[in-house]
Enzyme design. Structure first.
Site, PDB file in Angstrom:
ATOM      1  N   ASN A   9      52.424  41.211  47.041  1.00 48.25           N
ATOM      2  CA  ASN A   9      51.700  39.940  47.121  1.00 48.25           C
ATOM      3  C   ASN A   9      51.416  39.482  45.695  1.00 48.25           C
ATOM      4  OD1 ASN A   9      50.016  37.769  47.585  1.00 48.25           O
ATOM      5  ND2 ASN A   9      48.285  38.991  48.295  1.00 48.25           N
ATOM      6  N   LYS A  11      50.151  36.817  44.687  1.00 49.03           N
ATOM      7  CA  LYS A  11      48.983  35.948  44.588  1.00 49.03           C
ATOM      8  C   LYS A  11      49.344  34.719  43.725  1.00 49.03           C
ATOM      9  CE  LYS A  11      45.927  39.765  45.569  1.00 49.03           C
ATOM     10  NZ  LYS A  11      44.588  40.363  45.385  1.00 49.03           N
ATOM     11  N   HIS A  93      44.467  36.959  54.660  1.00 48.51           N
ATOM     12  CA  HIS A  93      44.082  37.743  53.494  1.00 48.51           C
ATOM     13  C   HIS A  93      42.609  37.496  53.193  1.00 48.51           C
ATOM     14  CE1 HIS A  93      43.885  39.206  49.364  1.00 48.51           C
ATOM     15  NE2 HIS A  93      44.988  39.880  49.604  1.00 48.51           N
ATOM     16  N   GLU A  95      41.034  36.934  50.618  1.00 50.34           N
ATOM     17  CA  GLU A  95      40.759  35.820  49.706  1.00 50.34           C
ATOM     18  C   GLU A  95      40.817  34.482  50.438  1.00 50.34           C
ATOM     19  OE1 GLU A  95      42.602  38.500  46.105  1.00 50.34           O
ATOM     20  OE2 GLU A  95      43.763  36.802  46.883  1.00 50.34           O
ATOM     21  N   GLU A 164      43.042  46.030  54.583  1.00 57.79           N
ATOM     22  CA  GLU A 164      42.688  45.850  53.179  1.00 57.79           C
ATOM     23  C   GLU A 164      41.173  45.848  53.033  1.00 57.79           C
ATOM     24  OE1 GLU A 164      43.971  41.990  51.786  1.00 57.79           O
ATOM     25  OE2 GLU A 164      42.633  41.059  53.240  1.00 57.79           O
ATOM     26  N   GLY A 170      41.719  44.552  43.994  1.00 54.66           N
ATOM     27  CA  GLY A 170      41.614  44.107  42.615  1.00 54.66           C
ATOM     28  C   GLY A 170      40.464  44.727  41.842  1.00 54.66           C
ATOM     29  N   SER A 208      44.413  48.178  46.000  1.00 55.41           N
ATOM     30  CA  SER A 208      44.628  48.926  44.754  1.00 55.41           C
ATOM     31  C   SER A 208      45.550  50.130  44.938  1.00 55.41           C
ATOM     32  CB  SER A 208      43.281  49.367  44.154  1.00 55.41           C
ATOM     33  OG  SER A 208      42.504  48.250  43.775  1.00 55.41           O
TER      34      SER A 208
END
Length: 246
Positions: A9, A11, A93, A95, A164, A170, A208
């Site tokens: 991904n 991003k 996701h 985010e 996730e 991150g 991660s």
């Protein structure tokens, strides 16, 4: 045994030059003993499709509209993605849930739209640190996945699920293999109650994952690969994770 899947991904990262270098580094390392994909920003879909045309590496998008067409400025439909040969679309996701206030039902509708066009949705679920510390991990991920299972109905077995933990995305923090496996087992049990295809479905870990922890994480019985963020931007790291999956 389920064949592993490693999906990068990117991003909101990339440029013509950086993308070409990254994709060249990944494709030069093939063949892989697992399924490999990269999910890239919308502007780079076409050049990625061309760059990977002769490769076993598949590609996908980082989102997908729930709408087929219409006055939805800034959205990209599954039909548009399918025209390029898009294989995967990440939906839900953390985010997107956090910054765009996407609900469980909106995520489910996006997954349904992707499947309707032959695109496999990678459906993300996961808890925040506060929810984990409150002992709500299981209820949160089951609620998120339940909306998708209900909406997809008999097609639920065709999605890929990605766990996730939001607190590990991150941040450099990683769920221990035991922590990750515990949640993957919960998700597998939920899928088994919903579809006879559950044992063949892939559940990825995203949070991660790096070359030095990938093999240990993917050795767990219900972890079928990874949804890779930062490490997918460096060919050497991404390839190392793919090798670990093999």
């Amino acid at each position: 045994m389920r064949r592993k899947l490693v999906a990068g991904n990117w991003k909101m990262h990339g440029s013509h030059t950086a993308n070409a270098e990254l994709l060249a580094g990944i494709t030069a390392a093939r063949p892989f003993g697992c399924d490999v994909a990269v999910c890239v920003p919308f502007p780079y879909l076409s050049e990625t499709a061309v760059a990977l045309a002769a490769s076993e590496v598949r590609w996908g998008a980082q989102d997908c509209s729930a709408h087929e067409q219409g006055a939805y400025t800034g959205e990209v439909s599954a039909a548009m993605l399918a025209e390029f040969g898009c294989r995967y679309a990440i939906v839900g996701h953390s985010e997107r849930r956090q910054y765009h206030a996407e609900t469980d039902q909106q995520v489910a509708d996006k997954a349904k739209a992707a499947l309707a066009r032959g695109i496999t949705p990678i459906v993300c679920v996961g808890e925040t640190l506060a929810q984990r510390e409150a002992g709500e991990t299981e209820s949160v991920v089951k609620r998120q996945l339940s909306a998708v299972i209900h909406t997809l109905g008999h097609c639920a077995g065709e999605m890929v699920v990605a766990y996730e933990p939001v607190w590990a995305i991150g941040t450099g923090k990683v769920a221990t293999p035991e922590q990750a496996q515990a949640v993957h087992a919960v998700l597998r049990a939920q899928l088994k109650a919903a579809t006879p295809q559950a044992d063949a479905m892939k559940i990825l870990y995203g949070g991660s994952m790096k070359p030095d922890n990938a093999a240990t994480l993917m050795s767990q019985p219900d972890i079928d690969g990874g949804l890779i963020g930062g490490a997918s931007l460096k060919a050497a790291d991404f390839v190392a994770i793919c090798r670990a999956a093999s």
